[in-house]
Design an enzyme around this catalytic site. Structure first.
Site, PDB file in Angstrom:
ATOM      1  CD  GLU A  49      -3.026  -0.691  -0.096  1.00 46.71           C
ATOM      2  OE1 GLU A  49      -3.071   0.464  -0.563  1.00 46.71           O
ATOM      3  OE2 GLU A  49      -3.684  -1.637  -0.573  1.00 46.71           O
ATOM      4  CE1 TYR A 132      -7.061   2.981  -0.206  1.00 52.04           C
ATOM      5  CE2 TYR A 132      -4.673   3.151   0.080  1.00 52.04           C
ATOM      6  CZ  TYR A 132      -5.778   2.538  -0.499  1.00 52.04           C
ATOM      7  OH  TYR A 132      -5.595   1.487  -1.335  1.00 52.04           O
ATOM      8  CG  ASP A 150      -7.771   5.147  -3.388  1.00 46.92           C
ATOM      9  OD1 ASP A 150      -8.981   5.013  -3.681  1.00 46.92           O
ATOM     10  OD2 ASP A 150      -6.879   4.496  -3.941  1.00 46.92           O
TER      11      ASP A 150
END
Ligand code: SF4
Length: 364
Positions: A49, A132, A150
């Site tokens: 991520e 997020y 996001d």
């Protein structure tokens, strides 16, 4: 002309009830096979991520595989030497991401006995992890029913609702995040969040016409029905980038190239770079600068100009190659050979117009 609505009321309830049941089967059939999806260990999800922020999936894959091979656990990351970290990140950009990743890994070792916490609020405390990323790790790795919102997800929701509120406005973002949160199913939160990301990345595309005919949520989508989807989401105009003009100097001496380290704070903090001078200098001006510093040159010629775009700045670079016969003492800078450039000094992607040729030039 069709107009979009500025309130979230219409369609919101239907979305919270039905969206997951439409997206989950589609995702399970169509999801791209990606290395971080094969194993949803929290460390692997977290690293992926962070790498995926501001970077395309295809560009991330080789970096991710290399990173996992070199630093397979949170403990390895916490203990990694800075030059190795910079090397593993070299070319990915936004280097503060990897510095924060290591700070957070050290915090996990010290405060959580080396175990990444399976709690949204505790994840949020770790450096470099915002709402997020905390939502993505919590839902994908721990099965916690929280949203991961996001830009992709904001776009999908704006279009589904035919909603023309400004998604860069904090209040609007909060409203859409609350709606996304209400739509997360408790039984498959990780797959659901990934299905939204996947839809945004492969079907409900940014800055172009979405591929509505392929979309599993088309029957719910007000933006598609109204013909407004392509114009959504609405975002206020960004401030123009600051332009920096620079003259990059590739200075060679005895088969080595001169590098300097950037300051500890700010853009590309702590990374090594080719030295540069402010402004676009002529060949005569570069020659005069070199003489004033005590370089004795045997050759000087221009290289091709290049530019590099950061989020808020743009470097417009002219460049020269300087081959020196004698050099002044430069205690703060280093003369690096080819092996050291490959293994030790990470040069930012901003210099990619020049770095692939360095070893070749050094051999001449
Ligand atoms: Fe996006 Fe079209 Fe799907 Fe609506 S129908 S969510 S606009 S791809």
């Amino acid at each position: 002309m069709e107009t979009s609505q500025t309130s979230l009321a219409g369609g919101a309830q239907e979305i919270t009830i039905r969206l997951a049941s439409l997206l989950l089967p589609w995702y399970r059939k169509n999801a791209r096979v990606l290395p971080w999806r094969k194993n949803t260990d929290p460390y692997r999800v977290w690293v992926s991520e962070i790498m995926l922020q501001q970077t395309r999936v295809e560009a991330v894959i080789p970096y991710y595989n290399r990173f996992m091979e070199a630093l397979p656990t949170v403990q390895d990351l916490a203990q990694a030497e800075e030059p190795l970290l910079h090397k593993l990140w070299e070319g990915l950009g936004y280097y503060s991401r990897v510095r924060n990743l290591q700070k957070a890994a050290r915090m996990v070792m010290e405060e959580y006995d080396g175990v990444i916490p399976g709690d949204f609020q505790q994840l949020l405390r770790l450096p470099g992890i915002g709402e997020y990323t905390a939502g993505a790790i919590a839902s994908i790795a721990f099965g916690i029913a929280v949203p991961a919102v996001d830009g992709n997800v904001l776009r999908v929701f704006s279009r589904l609702l035919d909603f023309s509120g400004d998604v860069s406005d904090t209040k609007v973002k909060k409203q859409l995040t609350a709606l996304a949160a209400a739509s997360v199913p408790t039984d498959s939160p990780g797959d659901y969040n990934q299905s939204l990301m996947e839809l945004g990345a492969t079907v409900c595309l940014p800055n172009t016409a979405p591929k509505c005919l392929l979309c599993p949520a088309r029957c719910l989508c007000r933006g598609c029905a109204a013909g407004t989807a392509e114009r959504l989401p609405v975002k206020k105009e960004k401030k123009p980038r600051v332009i920096d003009e620079k003259t990059v100097l590739v200075i060679l001496y005895g088969g080595r190239v001169l590098l300097r380290q950037r300051p500890e704070k700010g853009l590309l903090a702590g990374l090594w770079e080719l030295p540069s001078l402010p402004g676009h200098l002529s060949l005569e001006e570069v020659e005069a600068w070199a003489a004033s510093k005590g370089f004795c040159l045997e050759a000087l010629f221009p290289l091709k100009p290049s530019k590099h775009i950061f989020t808020h700045r743009e470097w417009r670079m002219e460049a020269y190659l300087l081959r020196a016969q004698a050099v002044p003492s430069l205690p703060e800078w280093v003369w690096a050979n080819g092996r050291e450039i490959r293994e030790k000094y990470a040069l930012p992607g901003a210099f990619k117009a020049y770095t692939p040729f360095l070893e070749e030039w050094m051999e001449v």
